[in-house]
Design a protein around this motif. Structure first.
Motif, PDB file in Angstrom:
ATOM      1  N   LEU A 154       5.896   9.206  -5.872  1.00 37.20           N
ATOM      2  CA  LEU A 154       5.681   8.299  -4.761  1.00 37.20           C
ATOM      3  C   LEU A 154       6.193   8.938  -3.482  1.00 37.20           C
ATOM      4  O   LEU A 154       7.343   9.377  -3.413  1.00 37.20           O
ATOM      5  N   VAL A 155       5.357   8.971  -2.468  1.00 37.65           N
ATOM      6  CA  VAL A 155       5.724   9.565  -1.182  1.00 37.65           C
ATOM      7  C   VAL A 155       6.234   8.488  -0.222  1.00 37.65           C
ATOM      8  O   VAL A 155       7.278   8.659   0.408  1.00 37.65           O
ATOM      9  N   ALA A 156       5.492   7.394  -0.111  1.00 35.12           N
ATOM     10  CA  ALA A 156       5.875   6.327   0.820  1.00 35.12           C
ATOM     11  C   ALA A 156       5.105   5.063   0.476  1.00 35.12           C
ATOM     12  O   ALA A 156       4.005   5.135  -0.073  1.00 35.12           O
ATOM     13  N   PHE A 157       5.708   3.907   0.810  1.00 34.91           N
ATOM     14  CA  PHE A 157       4.967   2.659   0.677  1.00 34.91           C
ATOM     15  C   PHE A 157       5.238   1.779   1.885  1.00 34.91           C
ATOM     16  O   PHE A 157       6.230   1.966   2.606  1.00 34.91           O
ATOM     17  N   ILE A 158       4.355   0.810   2.070  1.00 35.12           N
ATOM     18  CA  ILE A 158       4.485  -0.131   3.169  1.00 35.12           C
ATOM     19  C   ILE A 158       4.046  -1.499   2.675  1.00 35.12           C
ATOM     20  O   ILE A 158       3.004  -1.626   2.018  1.00 35.12           O
ATOM     21  N   THR A 159       4.842  -2.508   2.966  1.00 33.66           N
ATOM     22  CA  THR A 159       4.507  -3.865   2.553  1.00 33.66           C
ATOM     23  C   THR A 159       3.564  -4.510   3.561  1.00 33.66           C
ATOM     24  O   THR A 159       3.330  -3.967   4.651  1.00 33.66           O
ATOM     25  N   SER A 160       3.066  -5.674   3.214  1.00 31.38           N
ATOM     26  CA  SER A 160       2.171  -6.381   4.124  1.00 31.38           C
ATOM     27  C   SER A 160       2.885  -6.766   5.412  1.00 31.38           C
ATOM     28  O   SER A 160       2.252  -6.903   6.458  1.00 31.38           O
ATOM     29  N   GLY A 161       4.204  -6.899   5.342  1.00 34.57           N
ATOM     30  CA  GLY A 161       4.979  -7.240   6.524  1.00 34.57           C
ATOM     31  C   GLY A 161       5.426  -6.047   7.344  1.00 34.57           C
ATOM     32  O   GLY A 161       6.051  -6.208   8.391  1.00 34.57           O
ATOM     33  N   MET A 163       0.863  -1.174   0.000  1.00 31.93           N
ATOM     34  CA  MET A 163       0.000   0.000   0.000  1.00 31.93           C
ATOM     35  C   MET A 163       0.903   1.229   0.000  1.00 31.93           C
ATOM     36  O   MET A 163       1.979   1.211   0.602  1.00 31.93           O
ATOM     37  N   SER A 164       0.469   2.265  -0.666  1.00 33.37           N
ATOM     38  CA  SER A 164       1.347   3.419  -0.804  1.00 33.37           C
ATOM     39  C   SER A 164       0.560   4.709  -0.917  1.00 33.37           C
ATOM     40  O   SER A 164      -0.650   4.705  -1.131  1.00 33.37           O
ATOM     41  N   TRP A 165       1.289   5.806  -0.749  1.00 35.57           N
ATOM     42  CA  TRP A 165       0.761   7.149  -0.972  1.00 35.57           C
ATOM     43  C   TRP A 165       1.652   7.839  -2.002  1.00 35.57           C
ATOM     44  O   TRP A 165       2.885   7.780  -1.921  1.00 35.57           O
ATOM     45  N   SER A 166       1.015   8.499  -2.937  1.00 32.73           N
ATOM     46  CA  SER A 166       1.704   9.332  -3.912  1.00 32.73           C
ATOM     47  C   SER A 166       1.050  10.707  -3.891  1.00 32.73           C
ATOM     48  O   SER A 166      -0.031  10.872  -3.322  1.00 32.73           O
ATOM     49  N   ARG A 167       1.706  11.667  -4.501  1.00 31.18           N
ATOM     50  CA  ARG A 167       1.109  12.999  -4.565  1.00 31.18           C
ATOM     51  C   ARG A 167       1.384  13.633  -5.921  1.00 31.18           C
ATOM     52  O   ARG A 167       2.347  13.276  -6.598  1.00 31.18           O
ATOM     53  N   GLN A 168       0.521  14.554  -6.263  1.00 31.28           N
ATOM     54  CA  GLN A 168       0.646  15.203  -7.562  1.00 31.28           C
ATOM     55  C   GLN A 168       0.230  16.656  -7.482  1.00 31.28           C
ATOM     56  O   GLN A 168      -0.835  16.977  -6.956  1.00 31.28           O
ATOM     57  N   VAL A 169       1.097  17.496  -8.018  1.00 32.70           N
ATOM     58  CA  VAL A 169       0.796  18.908  -8.179  1.00 32.70           C
ATOM     59  C   VAL A 169       0.351  19.096  -9.625  1.00 32.70           C
ATOM     60  O   VAL A 169       0.962  18.533 -10.538  1.00 32.70           O
ATOM     61  N   PRO A 170      -0.718  19.841  -9.867  1.00 35.18           N
ATOM     62  CA  PRO A 170      -1.171  20.053 -11.243  1.00 35.18           C
ATOM     63  C   PRO A 170      -0.040  20.489 -12.150  1.00 35.18           C
ATOM     64  O   PRO A 170       0.729  21.394 -11.815  1.00 35.18           O
ATOM     65  N   GLY A 171       0.093  19.815 -13.285  1.00 38.62           N
ATOM     66  CA  GLY A 171       1.131  20.144 -14.243  1.00 38.62           C
ATOM     67  C   GLY A 171       2.432  19.411 -14.025  1.00 38.62           C
ATOM     68  O   GLY A 171       3.359  19.537 -14.829  1.00 38.62           O
ATOM     69  N   LYS A 172       2.502  18.627 -12.934  1.00 41.58           N
ATOM     70  CA  LYS A 172       3.711  17.872 -12.641  1.00 41.58           C
ATOM     71  C   LYS A 172       3.390  16.385 -12.555  1.00 41.58           C
ATOM     72  O   LYS A 172       2.238  15.987 -12.420  1.00 41.58           O
ATOM     73  N   GLN A 173       4.451  15.568 -12.628  1.00 38.30           N
ATOM     74  CA  GLN A 173       4.262  14.136 -12.537  1.00 38.30           C
ATOM     75  C   GLN A 173       3.902  13.722 -11.117  1.00 38.30           C
ATOM     76  O   GLN A 173       4.310  14.363 -10.141  1.00 38.30           O
ATOM     77  N   ARG A 174       3.137  12.639 -11.023  1.00 38.22           N
ATOM     78  CA  ARG A 174       2.832  12.081  -9.719  1.00 38.22           C
ATOM     79  C   ARG A 174       4.104  11.471  -9.136  1.00 38.22           C
ATOM     80  O   ARG A 174       4.855  10.799  -9.842  1.00 38.22           O
TER      81      ARG A 174
END
Length: 119
Positions: A45-52, A32-43
């Motif tokens: 990846l901010v952080a991810f976490i595995t099932s473990g 599971m992860s979080w990403s972020r995007q500013v209009p006009g820019k590429q998305r």
């Protein structure tokens, strides 16, 4: 589907906690992860976490953001502290998971939640 919540307006230095819950016929959720995007820019990846529970962060948020998950609730969180104006973006959650009776692999995105940090 993924349902994200928790965005809003906060002053620089403040905190917000984002939540994202997966629902439906879920067999297992892997990353599971979080990403972020500013209009006009590429998305990005901010952080991810595995099932473990293994986590990884973008350099820009290390030491300020914490990702966690509650596997029993199919929910991922992003605790954001020390927010800066440059953290302003739409934040999206993502999940790699297996769904349905056949345990089919899937990748889902949440609808996005806006975080605005004022200076």
């Amino acid at each position: 589907q993924l349902q994200a919540s928790g965005g809003g307006l906060v002053q620089a230095g403040g905190s917000l906690r984002l939540s994202c819950t997966a629902s439906g016929s879920i067999f297992r959720i892997n990353v599971m992860s979080w990403s972020r995007q500013v209009p006009g820019k590429q998305r990005e990846l901010v952080a991810f976490i595995t099932s473990g529970g293994t986590t990884n962060y973008a350099d820009s948020v290390k030491g300020r953001f914490t990702i966690s998950r509650d596997n029993a609730k199919n929910t991922v969180y992003l605790q954001m502290n020390g927010l800066k104006p440059e953290d302003t973006a739409i934040y999206y959650c993502n999940a790699d998971l297996y769904i349905g009776g056949r345990h089919s692999p899937a990748n889902l995105w949440g609808q996005g939640t806006l975080v605005t940090v004022s200076s």
